[in-house]
Design an enzyme around this catalytic site. Sequence first.
Site, mmCIF file in Angstrom:
data_model
loop_
_atom_site.group_PDB
_atom_site.id
_atom_site.type_symbol
_atom_site.label_atom_id
_atom_site.label_comp_id
_atom_site.label_asym_id
_atom_site.label_seq_id
_atom_site.Cartn_x
_atom_site.Cartn_y
_atom_site.Cartn_z
ATOM 1 N N MET A 61 -8.931 8.286 -0.342
ATOM 2 C CA MET A 61 -9.787 8.649 0.808
ATOM 3 C C MET A 61 -10.337 10.047 0.626
ATOM 4 O O MET A 61 -9.627 10.937 0.151
ATOM 5 C CB MET A 61 -8.973 8.625 2.098
ATOM 6 C CG MET A 61 -8.306 7.294 2.371
ATOM 7 S SD MET A 61 -7.361 7.383 3.903
ATOM 8 C CE MET A 61 -6.574 5.784 3.891
ATOM 9 N N SER A 102 0.833 -1.211 0.000
ATOM 10 C CA SER A 102 0.000 0.000 0.000
ATOM 11 C C SER A 102 0.862 1.253 0.000
ATOM 12 O O SER A 102 1.642 1.505 0.922
ATOM 13 C CB SER A 102 -0.909 0.021 1.221
ATOM 14 O OG SER A 102 -1.468 1.316 1.357
ATOM 15 N N MET A 129 -12.039 4.592 -0.488
ATOM 16 C CA MET A 129 -12.757 4.813 0.766
ATOM 17 C C MET A 129 -13.440 6.160 0.638
ATOM 18 O O MET A 129 -13.021 7.167 1.202
ATOM 19 C CB MET A 129 -11.762 4.781 1.945
ATOM 20 C CG MET A 129 -11.264 3.365 2.241
ATOM 21 S SD MET A 129 -9.651 3.326 3.037
ATOM 22 C CE MET A 129 -8.593 3.400 1.606
ATOM 23 N N HIS A 189 -1.180 -1.273 -4.219
ATOM 24 C CA HIS A 189 -2.444 -0.883 -3.595
ATOM 25 C C HIS A 189 -2.470 0.641 -3.418
ATOM 26 O O HIS A 189 -1.566 1.220 -2.815
ATOM 27 C CB HIS A 189 -2.537 -1.592 -2.244
ATOM 28 C CG HIS A 189 -3.840 -1.464 -1.532
ATOM 29 N ND1 HIS A 189 -4.949 -2.232 -1.827
ATOM 30 C CD2 HIS A 189 -4.210 -0.664 -0.501
ATOM 31 C CE1 HIS A 189 -5.940 -1.919 -1.010
ATOM 32 N NE2 HIS A 189 -5.517 -0.955 -0.196
ATOM 33 N N MET A 248 -11.607 -5.781 5.622
ATOM 34 C CA MET A 248 -10.733 -4.852 6.347
ATOM 35 C C MET A 248 -10.372 -5.453 7.706
ATOM 36 O O MET A 248 -11.246 -5.898 8.451
ATOM 37 C CB MET A 248 -11.419 -3.503 6.557
ATOM 38 C CG MET A 248 -11.583 -2.650 5.310
ATOM 39 S SD MET A 248 -10.057 -2.289 4.408
ATOM 40 C CE MET A 248 -9.091 -1.400 5.643
ATOM 41 N N ASP A 290 -6.659 -6.319 4.466
ATOM 42 C CA ASP A 290 -5.987 -5.017 4.445
ATOM 43 C C ASP A 290 -6.019 -4.406 5.845
ATOM 44 O O ASP A 290 -7.095 -4.164 6.391
ATOM 45 C CB ASP A 290 -6.719 -4.116 3.433
ATOM 46 C CG ASP A 290 -6.122 -2.727 3.313
ATOM 47 O OD1 ASP A 290 -5.051 -2.468 3.888
ATOM 48 O OD2 ASP A 290 -6.739 -1.891 2.612
ATOM 49 N N HIS A 329 -8.183 1.053 -3.916
ATOM 50 C CA HIS A 329 -9.137 0.874 -2.817
ATOM 51 C C HIS A 329 -9.764 2.237 -2.515
ATOM 52 O O HIS A 329 -9.082 3.111 -1.990
ATOM 53 C CB HIS A 329 -8.365 0.311 -1.611
ATOM 54 C CG HIS A 329 -9.152 0.175 -0.358
ATOM 55 N ND1 HIS A 329 -8.537 0.058 0.879
ATOM 56 C CD2 HIS A 329 -10.493 0.121 -0.120
ATOM 57 C CE1 HIS A 329 -9.466 -0.063 1.810
ATOM 58 N NE2 HIS A 329 -10.653 -0.022 1.242
ATOM 59 N N ASP A 379 -4.691 3.751 -1.981
ATOM 60 C CA ASP A 379 -5.802 4.070 -1.092
ATOM 61 C C ASP A 379 -6.316 5.485 -1.342
ATOM 62 O O ASP A 379 -5.643 6.462 -1.015
ATOM 63 C CB ASP A 379 -5.335 3.970 0.370
ATOM 64 C CG ASP A 379 -5.074 2.534 0.790
ATOM 65 O OD1 ASP A 379 -6.039 1.752 0.846
ATOM 66 O OD2 ASP A 379 -3.901 2.198 1.046
HETATM 67 C C1 DX5 Z 1 -6.135 1.752 5.602
HETATM 68 C C2 DX5 Z 1 -5.731 1.375 4.200
HETATM 69 C C3 DX5 Z 1 -4.625 0.424 4.135
HETATM 70 C C4 DX5 Z 1 -3.329 0.869 4.786
HETATM 71 C C5 DX5 Z 1 -2.733 -0.357 5.393
HETATM 72 O O1 DX5 Z 1 -7.364 2.335 5.565
HETATM 73 O O2 DX5 Z 1 -6.830 0.821 3.506
HETATM 74 O O3 DX5 Z 1 -4.391 -0.027 2.803
HETATM 75 O O4 DX5 Z 1 -2.395 1.462 3.923
HETATM 76 O O5 DX5 Z 1 -1.609 -0.018 6.099
HETATM 77 P P1 DX5 Z 1 -0.889 -1.039 7.107
HETATM 78 O O6 DX5 Z 1 -0.466 -2.220 6.277
HETATM 79 O O7 DX5 Z 1 0.250 -0.235 7.613
HETATM 80 O O8 DX5 Z 1 -1.876 -1.399 8.158
HETATM 81 ZN ZN ZN Z 2 -6.398 -0.126 1.555
#
Ligand code: DX5
Ligand code: ZN
Length: 219
Positions: free
Chosen positions: A35, A6, A66, A31, A135, A173, A64, A33
């Site tokens: 947000m 990620s 969010m 990956h 998650m 994740d 991903h 993310d």
């Molecule tokens: C959190 C993200 C993850 C995050 C995971 O909301 O969706 O993808 O980057 O990070 P680690 O592996 O550090 O928990």
């Molecule tokens: Zn993620």
Amino acid sequence: MKISPSLLSADFANLEAEIKDIECSGAEMLHLDVMDGHFVPNISFGMPVIEVLRKKTDMFFDVHIMISEPQKYIDDLIKCGSDLITFHLEANGDPKETIKMIKEKGAKAGISIKPKTPVSDVLPFINDVDLILVMTVEPGFGGQSFMADMMPKVKALREAVKNMENPPIIQVDGGVSQATIAECAKNGADCFVAGSAVFKAKDRKSEVECLRKLAEEAV
Ligand code: DX5
Ligand code: ZN
């Protein structure tokens, strides 16, 4: 067994070098993310960043999202280079419709559930998606502790897809590391997002290899 580092834990001032490093690590996907500060209490990056990164690498972009209104952004997310878009079941809009939109526009579709969402809520979609993301932390931030109590959901999903000809990928994740990956694999996950575990490692290639080996040996 696929490892998806990620980018949230990368050095944002050096993203090009960071993705080149991941490219060399042998990870199967990257990956990303996205947000919106509404669906989750954090804002990360969006289309402009994905678009410039797309020009720098051929890696598979596991995006991903969010965000509260996934349907509004699918078109743009695909245009900027997403290969797979995983949205949240808890977001607005009819999930079947969101899946259809993603697939019609030529990307793979994933659906994700937050820790408080029961696995039964996602079962109606297992035949429609390419990936299901469980998650293992509350979405929003990297570096949180792994929630082992999510494992029964992973197990139930693996059971639910076991007779399918082309079962969806089951991804986890949040808090995935050398200490937790085997448990995820044992319960049926076959794709592992790892943010801090990979990016904070001194040698990312050996970290990715080690994570994959631990997952493979667990099954
Ligand atoms: C959190 C993200 C993850 C995050 C995971 O909301 O969706 O993808 O980057 O990070 P680690 O592996 O550090 O928990
Ligand atoms: Zn993620």
